[in-house]
Design an enzyme around this catalytic site. Structure first.
Site, PDB file in Angstrom:
ATOM      1  N   ASP A 133       0.782  -1.442   0.014  1.00  0.00           N
ATOM      2  CA  ASP A 133       0.015  -0.079   0.116  1.00  0.00           C
ATOM      3  C   ASP A 133       0.775   1.335  -0.055  1.00  0.00           C
ATOM      4  OD1 ASP A 133      -2.106  -1.722   0.165  1.00  0.00           O
ATOM      5  OD2 ASP A 133      -2.117  -1.618   2.476  1.00  0.00           O
TER       6      ASP A 133
HETATM    7  N1  URA Z   1      -1.227  -5.719   4.218  1.00  0.00           N
HETATM    8  C1  URA Z   1      -1.824  -4.530   4.294  1.00  0.00           C
HETATM    9  O1  URA Z   1      -2.773  -4.453   4.922  1.00  0.00           O
HETATM   10  N2  URA Z   1      -0.869  -3.717   3.425  1.00  0.00           N
HETATM   11  C2  URA Z   1       0.230  -4.082   2.738  1.00  0.00           C
HETATM   12  O2  URA Z   1       0.610  -3.055   2.051  1.00  0.00           O
HETATM   13  C3  URA Z   1       0.649  -5.303   2.831  1.00  0.00           C
HETATM   14  C4  URA Z   1       0.130  -6.220   3.518  1.00  0.00           C
END
Ligand code: URA
Length: 250
Positions: A116
């Site tokens: 993310d």
């Molecule tokens: N889990 C999440 O919530 N976000 C990420 O970027 C990776 C794993």
């Protein structure tokens, strides 16, 4: 002068046919344009005379004088992604992407999975589709470890729920390893969680199911590979041994 054409939006790294050919044939871009104009180049069996056509090196079959272009040497790059960078090749809004952090933007690489915008940590980039598919396939169970700071104190029962698996709207999560690290300021919990799936926003959603939110999320390991000395925003090549460990059957 040719007008500059922007690549269509999307996640795949596209290159112009002219650039791909000049790299593969080690000729100049002017020469490549001539080869293309003469009708010597086919993309997926069709003669293409536009040197600015966007091609996807992994998916499109490019041939010159009837001979397929040689495959690039496999590349495996480890990036320590900072927050604030998108895991996409191009952002129509022009925000920074992980590709802006690569020392050689010309190199053809795509990301294995995503992090993310607000997540930092390890991300692998490669040009090897089979390797990427294997790493992304939950059946191979390549564990990914995240350092999590949650917005409230989570008791042992809450962490146990994460370990056992939590019911999310897209189904229950697989058993996870969870290790409590500390209570930050007496109001938050810092822990490590190791999961073998990579569902969208999975860790954030697991923590939300405990009525808390994730304040900080860092992917600290992919399989046995940890951040180590790698500086945030920097890359290094994976060693042969590391690549082998990630792809060996489990
Ligand atoms: N889990 C999440 O919530 N976000 C990420 O970027 C990776 C794993």
């Amino acid at each position: 002068m040719n007008p500059v054409r922007r690549p269509p939006p999307g996640d795949r790294p596209l290159k112009t046919l002219e650039r791909v050919l000049s790299k593969a044939g080690a000729g100049s871009r002017t020469e490549a344009r001539k080869w293309i104009a003469k009708g010597r180049v086919k993309v997926n069996g069709r003669v293409v005379t536009d040197p600015d056509e966007w091609v996807d090196l992994e998916r499109d079959k490019i041939a010159m004088d009837g001979k397929p272009l040689a495959k690039e040497t496999p590349a495996y790059v480890l990036l320590y992604k900072p927050t604030g960078y998108l895991t996409t090749y191009r952002d129509p809004a022009g925000r920074p992407t992980v590709f802006d952090l690569l020392p050689d933007r010309e190199r053809y690489l795509f990301t294995v999975g995503r992090l993310d915008l607000d997540t930092s940590g390890l991300l692998i980039l490669t040009n090897d589709t089979a390797f990427a598919e294997r790493l992304n396939n939950p059946d191979y169970k390549v564990p990914k470890t995240y350092l999590v700071k949650a917005s409230k104190v989570l008791d042992d029962e809450a962490l146990e729920r994460l370990r056992r698996g939590i019911e999310l709207e897209d189904g229950p999560t697989r058993p996870a390893k969870v290790e409590r690290l500390r209570e930050a300021g007496g109001t938050k919990t810092v822990f490590e969680i190791t999961i073998t799936e990579g569902r969208n926003r999975q860790v954030r959603r697991m923590v939300e199911a405990l009525d808390a939110i994730v304040l900080k999320l860092v992917r600290v390991a992919i399989g046995p590979i940890r951040i180590g000395d790698l500086q945030m925003g920097k890359t290094r090549e994976l060693t042969k041994d590391e690549v082998n460990t990630l792809t060996k059957g489990r």
